[in-house]
Motif scaffolding. Sequence first.
Motif, PDB file in Angstrom:
ATOM      1  N   GLN A  74       0.837  -1.202   0.000  1.00  0.00           N
ATOM      2  CA  GLN A  74       0.000   0.000   0.000  1.00  0.00           C
ATOM      3  C   GLN A  74       0.873   1.253   0.000  1.00  0.00           C
ATOM      4  N   ALA A  75       1.903   1.248   0.831  1.00  0.00           N
ATOM      5  CA  ALA A  75       2.804   2.409   0.894  1.00  0.00           C
ATOM      6  C   ALA A  75       3.529   2.606  -0.436  1.00  0.00           C
ATOM      7  N   THR A  78       1.088   4.140  -2.955  1.00  0.00           N
ATOM      8  CA  THR A  78       0.880   5.558  -2.655  1.00  0.00           C
ATOM      9  C   THR A  78       2.093   6.374  -3.078  1.00  0.00           C
ATOM     10  N   TYR A  79       3.272   5.844  -2.804  1.00  0.00           N
ATOM     11  CA  TYR A  79       4.498   6.564  -3.138  1.00  0.00           C
ATOM     12  C   TYR A  79       4.693   6.648  -4.662  1.00  0.00           C
ATOM     13  N   ALA A  82       2.495   9.275  -5.956  1.00  0.00           N
ATOM     14  CA  ALA A  82       3.034  10.587  -5.593  1.00  0.00           C
ATOM     15  C   ALA A  82       4.179  10.977  -6.518  1.00  0.00           C
ATOM     16  N   HIS A 102       4.114  14.757   0.924  1.00  0.00           N
ATOM     17  CA  HIS A 102       4.483  13.352   0.768  1.00  0.00           C
ATOM     18  C   HIS A 102       5.677  12.900   1.614  1.00  0.00           C
ATOM     19  N   SER A 104       5.452  12.313   4.790  1.00  0.00           N
ATOM     20  CA  SER A 104       4.913  11.281   5.686  1.00  0.00           C
ATOM     21  C   SER A 104       4.781   9.941   4.959  1.00  0.00           C
ATOM     22  N   THR A 105       4.424   9.974   3.678  1.00  0.00           N
ATOM     23  CA  THR A 105       4.326   8.740   2.892  1.00  0.00           C
ATOM     24  C   THR A 105       5.687   8.073   2.774  1.00  0.00           C
ATOM     25  N   ARG A 106       6.693   8.881   2.513  1.00  0.00           N
ATOM     26  CA  ARG A 106       8.061   8.358   2.400  1.00  0.00           C
ATOM     27  C   ARG A 106       8.513   7.760   3.729  1.00  0.00           C
ATOM     28  N   ALA A 108       6.604   6.526   6.094  1.00  0.00           N
ATOM     29  CA  ALA A 108       5.854   5.280   6.342  1.00  0.00           C
ATOM     30  C   ALA A 108       6.445   4.133   5.536  1.00  0.00           C
ATOM     31  N   LEU A 109       6.818   4.407   4.317  1.00  0.00           N
ATOM     32  CA  LEU A 109       7.431   3.379   3.471  1.00  0.00           C
ATOM     33  C   LEU A 109       8.750   2.905   4.069  1.00  0.00           C
TER      34      LEU A 109
END
Length: 130
Positions: A74-75, A78-79, A82, A102, A104-106, A108-109
């Motif tokens: 999922q991460a 999303t990345y 982005a 983005h 926070s997305t990075r 989380a990944l």
Amino acid sequence: MEQRKEKRNRMIKLRISEAELKEIHQHLGRSTNRSLSEYIRRLALNKPVTVKVRNASADDFLEQMLPLQACLEQACDTYTKAVDRLQTLHKLTELKGWLILHESTRAALLEQVSRMESLTLQLYEQWLQK
């Protein structure tokens, strides 16, 4: 040279209790035999029965890893979206906004990758101890 399958035309009857039948089925489930007849025949003829052995530490590892894999996928999705969006940006202000949004997305990944690495190292260390 074709091997002919021997006809099995004789039957042996055996009386057992429900508890004994359950126990036999448990043993059958841990073996590689496909049928109850094959399993009992091999036991009766004193032939080897192959038993499957489970590695509990590997099972635990997989139990912890599968949810992490779903989170990681999922991460990554999303990345990837982005980054695709980033390639369409042309102004510096848009780029700054994208970076803030983005981050926070990075993070989380990277956290998911770190957790997977940690679990993998734990399993590796358990195997080294054996």
